[in-house]
Design a protein around this motif. Structure first.
Motif, PDB file in Angstrom:
ATOM      1  N   ARG A   1       7.193   0.983  18.521  1.00 13.60           N
ATOM      2  CA  ARG A   1       7.413   0.121  19.688  1.00 13.60           C
ATOM      3  C   ARG A   1       6.268  -0.864  19.912  1.00 13.60           C
ATOM      4  NH1 ARG A   1       8.413   3.949  22.792  1.00 13.60           N
ATOM      5  NH2 ARG A   1       6.533   4.091  24.077  1.00 13.60           N
ATOM      6  N   ILE A   2       5.032  -0.429  19.647  1.00 14.05           N
ATOM      7  CA  ILE A   2       3.889  -1.319  19.913  1.00 14.05           C
ATOM      8  C   ILE A   2       3.492  -2.158  18.700  1.00 14.05           C
ATOM      9  CG2 ILE A   2       2.973   0.261  21.665  1.00 14.05           C
ATOM     10  CD1 ILE A   2       0.726   0.930  19.588  1.00 14.05           C
ATOM     11  N   SER A   3       4.176  -1.998  17.582  1.00 12.79           N
ATOM     12  CA  SER A   3       3.843  -2.783  16.388  1.00 12.79           C
ATOM     13  C   SER A   3       4.203  -4.253  16.609  1.00 12.79           C
ATOM     14  CB  SER A   3       4.600  -2.255  15.171  1.00 12.79           C
ATOM     15  OG  SER A   3       4.147  -0.960  14.813  1.00 12.79           O
ATOM     16  N   PRO A   4       3.290  -5.172  16.329  1.00 11.83           N
ATOM     17  CA  PRO A   4       3.610  -6.601  16.468  1.00 11.83           C
ATOM     18  C   PRO A   4       4.856  -7.017  15.694  1.00 11.83           C
ATOM     19  CG  PRO A   4       1.245  -6.307  16.186  1.00 11.83           C
ATOM     20  CD  PRO A   4       1.876  -4.953  15.974  1.00 11.83           C
ATOM     21  N   LEU A   5       5.108  -6.368  14.549  1.00 15.47           N
ATOM     22  CA  LEU A   5       6.275  -6.713  13.745  1.00 15.47           C
ATOM     23  C   LEU A   5       7.572  -6.509  14.528  1.00 15.47           C
ATOM     24  CD1 LEU A   5       6.911  -7.700  10.841  1.00 15.47           C
ATOM     25  CD2 LEU A   5       7.307  -5.302  10.250  1.00 15.47           C
ATOM     26  N   ALA A   6       7.567  -5.537  15.440  1.00 12.13           N
ATOM     27  CA  ALA A   6       8.768  -5.258  16.232  1.00 12.13           C
ATOM     28  C   ALA A   6       9.012  -6.314  17.298  1.00 12.13           C
ATOM     29  CB  ALA A   6       8.653  -3.881  16.874  1.00 12.13           C
ATOM     30  N   LYS A   7       8.005  -7.180  17.538  1.00 11.39           N
ATOM     31  CA  LYS A   7       8.127  -8.203  18.589  1.00 11.39           C
ATOM     32  C   LYS A   7       7.957  -9.596  17.997  1.00 11.39           C
ATOM     33  CE  LYS A   7       5.748  -4.813  21.439  1.00 11.39           C
ATOM     34  NZ  LYS A   7       4.477  -4.493  22.094  1.00 11.39           N
ATOM     35  N   ILE A   8       8.332  -9.729  16.754  1.00 14.60           N
ATOM     36  CA  ILE A   8       8.102 -10.981  16.031  1.00 14.60           C
ATOM     37  C   ILE A   8       8.758 -12.165  16.722  1.00 14.60           C
ATOM     38  CG2 ILE A   8      10.112 -10.777  14.515  1.00 14.60           C
ATOM     39  CD1 ILE A   8       6.624 -11.780  13.316  1.00 14.60           C
ATOM     40  N   ASP A   9       9.874 -11.909  17.433  1.00 11.29           N
ATOM     41  CA  ASP A   9      10.597 -13.002  18.078  1.00 11.29           C
ATOM     42  C   ASP A   9       9.849 -13.568  19.282  1.00 11.29           C
ATOM     43  OD1 ASP A   9      11.179 -10.382  19.207  1.00 11.29           O
ATOM     44  OD2 ASP A   9      12.548 -11.436  20.564  1.00 11.29           O
ATOM     45  N   LYS A  10       8.815 -12.884  19.732  1.00 11.78           N
ATOM     46  CA  LYS A  10       8.041 -13.347  20.879  1.00 11.78           C
ATOM     47  C   LYS A  10       6.984 -14.388  20.495  1.00 11.78           C
ATOM     48  CE  LYS A  10       9.981 -10.299  23.662  1.00 11.78           C
ATOM     49  NZ  LYS A  10      10.924 -10.721  24.715  1.00 11.78           N
ATOM     50  N   ILE A  11       6.628 -14.467  19.231  1.00 10.21           N
ATOM     51  CA  ILE A  11       5.508 -15.316  18.805  1.00 10.21           C
ATOM     52  C   ILE A  11       5.862 -16.792  18.962  1.00 10.21           C
ATOM     53  CG2 ILE A  11       4.067 -16.014  16.851  1.00 10.21           C
ATOM     54  CD1 ILE A  11       4.179 -13.154  15.841  1.00 10.21           C
ATOM     55  N   ARG A  12       4.993 -17.507  19.653  1.00 13.99           N
ATOM     56  CA  ARG A  12       5.135 -18.954  19.836  1.00 13.99           C
ATOM     57  C   ARG A  12       4.001 -19.719  19.155  1.00 13.99           C
ATOM     58  NH1 ARG A  12       9.092 -17.006  20.974  1.00 13.99           N
ATOM     59  NH2 ARG A  12      10.311 -17.022  22.905  1.00 13.99           N
ATOM     60  N   ALA A  13       2.824 -19.124  19.086  1.00 13.75           N
ATOM     61  CA  ALA A  13       1.639 -19.819  18.563  1.00 13.75           C
ATOM     62  C   ALA A  13       1.690 -19.913  17.046  1.00 13.75           C
ATOM     63  CB  ALA A  13       0.366 -19.084  18.995  1.00 13.75           C
TER      64      ALA A  13
ATOM     65  N   GLU B   1       0.703  -5.387   4.895  1.00 13.36           N
ATOM     66  CA  GLU B   1       0.780  -5.683   6.337  1.00 13.36           C
ATOM     67  C   GLU B   1       0.907  -7.184   6.552  1.00 13.36           C
ATOM     68  OE1 GLU B   1       0.792  -3.275   9.002  1.00 13.36           O
ATOM     69  OE2 GLU B   1       1.322  -2.173   7.179  1.00 13.36           O
ATOM     70  N   ALA B   2       0.103  -7.962   5.826  1.00 14.08           N
ATOM     71  CA  ALA B   2       0.185  -9.420   5.920  1.00 14.08           C
ATOM     72  C   ALA B   2       1.525  -9.918   5.397  1.00 14.08           C
ATOM     73  CB  ALA B   2      -0.956 -10.059   5.133  1.00 14.08           C
ATOM     74  N   GLU B   3       1.980  -9.344   4.281  1.00 11.71           N
ATOM     75  CA  GLU B   3       3.239  -9.782   3.688  1.00 11.71           C
ATOM     76  C   GLU B   3       4.393  -9.604   4.676  1.00 11.71           C
ATOM     77  OE1 GLU B   3       3.846 -10.480  -0.050  1.00 11.71           O
ATOM     78  OE2 GLU B   3       1.776 -11.139   0.252  1.00 11.71           O
ATOM     79  N   GLN B   4       4.376  -8.505   5.424  1.00 10.18           N
ATOM     80  CA  GLN B   4       5.471  -8.240   6.363  1.00 10.18           C
ATOM     81  C   GLN B   4       5.513  -9.263   7.485  1.00 10.18           C
ATOM     82  OE1 GLN B   4       6.177  -3.878   7.439  1.00 10.18           O
ATOM     83  NE2 GLN B   4       4.196  -3.742   6.399  1.00 10.18           N
ATOM     84  N   ILE B   5       4.358  -9.542   8.089  1.00 11.36           N
ATOM     85  CA  ILE B   5       4.351 -10.456   9.234  1.00 11.36           C
ATOM     86  C   ILE B   5       4.663 -11.878   8.793  1.00 11.36           C
ATOM     87  CG2 ILE B   5       1.890 -11.112   9.298  1.00 11.36           C
ATOM     88  CD1 ILE B   5       3.856  -9.940  12.362  1.00 11.36           C
ATOM     89  N   VAL B   6       4.152 -12.273   7.623  1.00 11.11           N
ATOM     90  CA  VAL B   6       4.406 -13.622   7.114  1.00 11.11           C
ATOM     91  C   VAL B   6       5.884 -13.795   6.770  1.00 11.11           C
ATOM     92  CG1 VAL B   6       3.950 -15.196   5.196  1.00 11.11           C
ATOM     93  CG2 VAL B   6       2.053 -13.994   6.306  1.00 11.11           C
ATOM     94  N   ALA B   7       6.467 -12.818   6.077  1.00 13.02           N
ATOM     95  CA  ALA B   7       7.880 -12.907   5.699  1.00 13.02           C
ATOM     96  C   ALA B   7       8.772 -12.966   6.929  1.00 13.02           C
ATOM     97  CB  ALA B   7       8.259 -11.712   4.819  1.00 13.02           C
TER      98      ALA B   7
END
Length: 476
Positions: A398-410, A427-433
């Protein structure tokens, strides 16, 4: 070569008596963060004796034997907020080791700041250590008195505070062979690290090395101001505020978050900060809850279920910048590495409207995959701080940033080393993809020859102008 001790845990050598008959081992706890125990190992019988039974999270470090051979000196925060110098008698006159013969810990001094870096002279008659005063070091020298029959050793109550070159950070304590001199390293915001010698008899210091500044004027370096801002629960959060020179009006700011989380932002020499300052950026280097140096209670305020409280501290840092820090509210970025990388990703998902840009270096994007894929020796160490996969999996997801990817604006710049054993580059590959899939603004730099951070000069010279240019495009 002989095997003296074996145990299936995270064990580290701490100290050995001069006769080699007694060894002290430090073993990390498996249920609490920042917790360990000291064990005495008899090198002849291989018998193990627990020296530090306790129930709360307590740390014991910087262990050494005093000249009498039956007393150890160390630092601990057992039953107190801050680490202090302590001694303990190990055995009886018959040189037997047993729990009954281990006396209570004797605290040499008490204070409201952490003691660090204990060093004893080869002859055993001098003790040096540093005290962490809100990030600055104080260097202390004390005598050790040894005598009597049977021989005992005691640390003198009187102390000498050694005058330092400036307000800064001291490390690398080491006495000369005859004990007449103490060497140490010193650095500050305007002084890159050098070696100094303190003459105990003359009570004078001398600089031994003069590190190269590559022709850059020392006057161009910026010293920070220690500020404290109120956060959501009225606690004060300390931070170091660096302002660019000769800047008029409001300025763009980088909010920097250290790793750890058991770490501390201190006002030492930071060439990367000085580079960003030269590019016109102010820096607010935060010590949010969970940081060390401000007492045990503060350090444990972000444990497991309280993880996102520390991210909220970053949101309140932005409020301080807007009201008291002369910052342009539309030009504030967040940046961090390792755990600070997680904090960066968490900040832009939990508080997406606060940030103009973000830079994540070797950060954690997915707690589940991080804990599964980090080096085996680190997993249980990290689980006691972050949460356990067998007990807290839903929370970690629940607290993983990947689970809230749709919130990112910056817009986000992601940096990683392919050989990272701590936070795998996946970890980087997941957030970038995930960001690219939804059309997010993300730049990615993966170094094939780096690990947990970017350490090689050629890579640093390539990377940091790219980061500064990225910030310029989004904040100027």
């Amino acid at each position: 070569e002989e095997l003296l001790f074996q145990q299936d845990g995270n064990n580290n050598f701490a100290a050995a008596s001069k006769d080699g008959k007694q060894i002290v081992v430090s073993r990390s706890g498996t249920e609490l963060s920042l917790d360990n125990n000291l064990y005495l190992i008899d090198a002849v019988t291989k018998k193990e004796t627990l020296l530090t039974p306790h129930t709360d999270a307590s740390s014991y470090g910087d262990v050494d034997f005093l000249p009498d051979g039956k007393t150890i000196v160390f630092t601990t925060d057992q039953n107190r907020e801050f680490t202090t110098v302590a001694t303990m008698s190990l055995n009886s006159d018959k040189n037997e080791t047993s729990p009954e013969n281990a006396s209570k810990i004797q605290f040499v001094n008490t204070g409201i700041w952490d003691v660090e870096n204990i060093e004893i002279s080869p002859r055993g008659n001098d003790l040096a250590y540093t005290v962490n005063l809100e990030g600055f070091s104080r260097l202390v020298w004390r005598k050790i008195e040894t005598g009597g029959d049977p021989k005992t050793s005691d640390v003198d109550k009187n102390l000498t505070i050694i005058n330092l070159p400036a307000k800064g950070i001291v490390g690398g304590l080491n006495f000369s062979g005859d004990g007449s001199k103490l060497t140490f390293t010193f650095n500050s915001a305007k002084n890159n690290s050098d070696i100094w010698i303190w003459d105990l008899k003359q009570k004078s210091k001398m600089q031994v090395t003069k590190s190269d500044r590559a022709g850059i004027s020392q006057d161009s370096f910026v010293e920070p101001e220690l500020i404290k801002y109120k956060t959501f629960d009225s606690r004060e959060i300390p931070a170091w505020f660096y302002k660019p020179k000769n800047f008029v009006g409001s300025f763009p700011v980088i909010v920097s978050v250290h790793g750890g989380p058991e770490g501390q932002e201190r006002p030492g020499f930071n060439p990367l900060y000085q580079y960003y300052l030269s590019r016109g950026y102010a820096i607010l280097a935060t010590n949010v809850r969970g940081s060390t140096g401000y007492g045990k209670t503060f350090t444990h305020l972000d444990d497991v279920r309280k993880r996102e409280d520390s991210v909220k501290d970053l949101a309140y840092a932005v409020e301080w910048l807007k009201t008291s820090g002369s910052a342009d509210a539309k030009r504030i970025a967040v940046m961090g590495g390792s755990y600070g990388g997680y904090m960066t990703l968490a900040a832009i998902t939990l508080y997406p409207n606060l940030w103009a840009a973000a830079v994540d270096t070797v950060g954690i994007a997915n707690w589940e995959s991080f804990l599964k894929n980090t080096s085996g020796y680190r997993r249980r160490q990290r689980e006691v701080e972050y949460g356990r996969l067998d007990r807290d999996l839903d929370f970690l997801r629940r607290i993983s940033p990947l689970a809230k990817i749709d919130k990112i604006r910056a817009p986000l710049f992601v940096i990683h080393g392919k050989n990272d054993p701590r936070v795998p580059y996946t970890e980087a590959e997941q957030i970038v993809a995930a960001l690219r899939k939804r059309g997010g603004r993300v730049e990615y730099k993966l170094f094939d020859d780096e690990g947990h951070g970017v350490s090689k000069l050629k890579n640093r010279l390539e990377l940091y102008p790219l980061v500064a240019d990225f910030l310029d495009r989004n904040m100027k």
